[in-house]
Motif scaffolding. Structure first.
Motif, mmCIF file in Angstrom:
data_model
loop_
_atom_site.group_PDB
_atom_site.id
_atom_site.type_symbol
_atom_site.label_atom_id
_atom_site.label_comp_id
_atom_site.label_asym_id
_atom_site.label_seq_id
_atom_site.Cartn_x
_atom_site.Cartn_y
_atom_site.Cartn_z
ATOM 1 N N GLN A 119 12.545 10.070 -3.381
ATOM 2 C CA GLN A 119 11.463 9.334 -3.180
ATOM 3 C C GLN A 119 10.525 9.399 -1.899
ATOM 4 O O GLN A 119 9.434 8.966 -2.106
ATOM 5 C CB GLN A 119 11.878 7.615 -3.409
ATOM 6 C CG GLN A 119 12.895 7.337 -2.198
ATOM 7 C CD GLN A 119 13.213 5.968 -2.079
ATOM 8 O OE1 GLN A 119 12.565 5.074 -2.857
ATOM 9 N NE2 GLN A 119 14.167 5.630 -1.475
ATOM 10 N N PRO A 122 6.957 11.548 -2.038
ATOM 11 C CA PRO A 122 5.923 11.014 -2.500
ATOM 12 C C PRO A 122 5.496 9.706 -1.775
ATOM 13 O O PRO A 122 4.304 9.671 -1.842
ATOM 14 C CB PRO A 122 6.337 10.533 -3.831
ATOM 15 C CG PRO A 122 7.485 11.442 -4.050
ATOM 16 C CD PRO A 122 8.072 11.802 -2.828
ATOM 17 N N ALA A 123 6.321 8.929 -1.120
ATOM 18 C CA ALA A 123 5.864 8.042 -0.377
ATOM 19 C C ALA A 123 5.221 8.022 0.918
ATOM 20 O O ALA A 123 4.195 7.533 1.209
ATOM 21 C CB ALA A 123 7.204 6.995 -0.173
ATOM 22 N N MET A 125 3.445 10.927 1.056
ATOM 23 C CA MET A 125 2.249 11.422 0.716
ATOM 24 C C MET A 125 1.177 10.378 0.331
ATOM 25 O O MET A 125 -0.111 10.347 0.624
ATOM 26 C CB MET A 125 2.106 12.295 -0.766
ATOM 27 C CG MET A 125 2.602 13.906 -0.409
ATOM 28 S SD MET A 125 2.844 14.732 -1.730
ATOM 29 C CE MET A 125 2.198 14.275 -3.012
ATOM 30 N N LYS A 126 1.728 9.286 -0.351
ATOM 31 C CA LYS A 126 0.807 8.127 -0.655
ATOM 32 C C LYS A 126 0.229 7.204 0.648
ATOM 33 O O LYS A 126 -0.829 7.090 0.748
ATOM 34 C CB LYS A 126 1.846 7.080 -1.510
ATOM 35 C CG LYS A 126 1.003 5.860 -1.988
ATOM 36 C CD LYS A 126 1.889 4.956 -2.876
ATOM 37 C CE LYS A 126 1.185 3.711 -3.346
ATOM 38 N NZ LYS A 126 2.134 2.878 -3.688
ATOM 39 N N GLN A 127 1.404 7.376 1.412
ATOM 40 C CA GLN A 127 0.876 6.557 2.872
ATOM 41 C C GLN A 127 -0.323 7.230 3.479
ATOM 42 O O GLN A 127 -1.164 6.886 4.258
ATOM 43 C CB GLN A 127 1.940 6.482 3.690
ATOM 44 C CG GLN A 127 2.924 5.492 3.414
ATOM 45 C CD GLN A 127 2.355 4.047 3.671
ATOM 46 O OE1 GLN A 127 1.798 3.731 4.846
ATOM 47 N NE2 GLN A 127 2.692 3.066 2.933
ATOM 48 N N GLU A 129 -2.266 9.462 2.237
ATOM 49 C CA GLU A 129 -3.512 9.477 1.262
ATOM 50 C C GLU A 129 -3.892 11.141 1.385
ATOM 51 O O GLU A 129 -5.026 11.537 1.371
ATOM 52 C CB GLU A 129 -4.607 8.698 1.643
ATOM 53 C CG GLU A 129 -4.088 7.440 1.488
ATOM 54 C CD GLU A 129 -5.518 6.442 1.704
ATOM 55 O OE1 GLU A 129 -6.630 6.941 2.225
ATOM 56 O OE2 GLU A 129 -5.346 5.119 1.549
ATOM 57 N N THR A 131 -2.792 15.148 -0.378
ATOM 58 C CA THR A 131 -1.980 15.936 -1.760
ATOM 59 C C THR A 131 -1.018 16.792 -1.254
ATOM 60 O O THR A 131 -1.100 16.946 0.079
ATOM 61 C CB THR A 131 -2.978 16.571 -2.407
ATOM 62 O OG1 THR A 131 -3.320 17.783 -1.446
ATOM 63 C CG2 THR A 131 -4.092 15.783 -2.769
#
Length: 150
Positions: A119, A122-123, A125-127, A129, A131
């Protein structure tokens, strides 16, 4: 006589926000801070996470090889390994083929933790912002910097 524009350019070269070294240091601190709340539920610090990544990839390594892979001196690595061993995630033992070497391998709990760690990317990458492609490009550039400075 110095041309006024060349003086402006020289001054610009010395502006703090134009320095690669400044950008890398600030970004590195920011990245490590970003990982902290993501790693806390797994009971890992960022340096411990790097050790676990190496072991998830290679399963068993000598302390010497792990130290080289992580670019950490053995004196820095040893307390990390001790804490991870106390947490039950890895074991240290003399290498069966060469008693002079200390081998590090995952325990079942260390192997199992990998599932939760899936996990993390992806976390991050999200933080950020960003790709996966952007992060791969950044990693490639950083690897070039590392190669040039090693």
């Amino acid at each position: 006589m110095t041309h006024p524009n060349s003086l402006d350019h020289a001054t610009t070269l010395l502006e703090l926000d134009k320095q690669v070294c400044f950008g890398l240091v600030v970004a590195a601190r920011g990245i490590v801070s970003l990982y902290k709340p993501i790693l806390e539920p797994l009971g890992l610090t960022h340096p411990q996470y790097l050790v676990m990544l190496a072991l998830w990839q290679h399963d068993r390594l000598s302390v010497k090889d792990l130290s080289s892979l992580l670019q950490l001196d053995p004196g820095t690595l040893s307390p990390l390994l001790k804490r991870l061993e106390t947490a039950g995630l890895l074991r240290r033992a003399r290498d069966q083929h060469d008693e002079r070497l200390l081998a590090v391998s995952l325990t079942d709990a260390g192997t199992e933790l990998r599932k939760q760690a899936l996990q993390i990317p992806p976390a991050v990458m999200k933080q950020l912002e960003m790709t996966a492609e952007e992060l791969e490009h950044l990693r490639d550039i950083l690897n070039r910097v590392i190669s040039a400075t090693s």
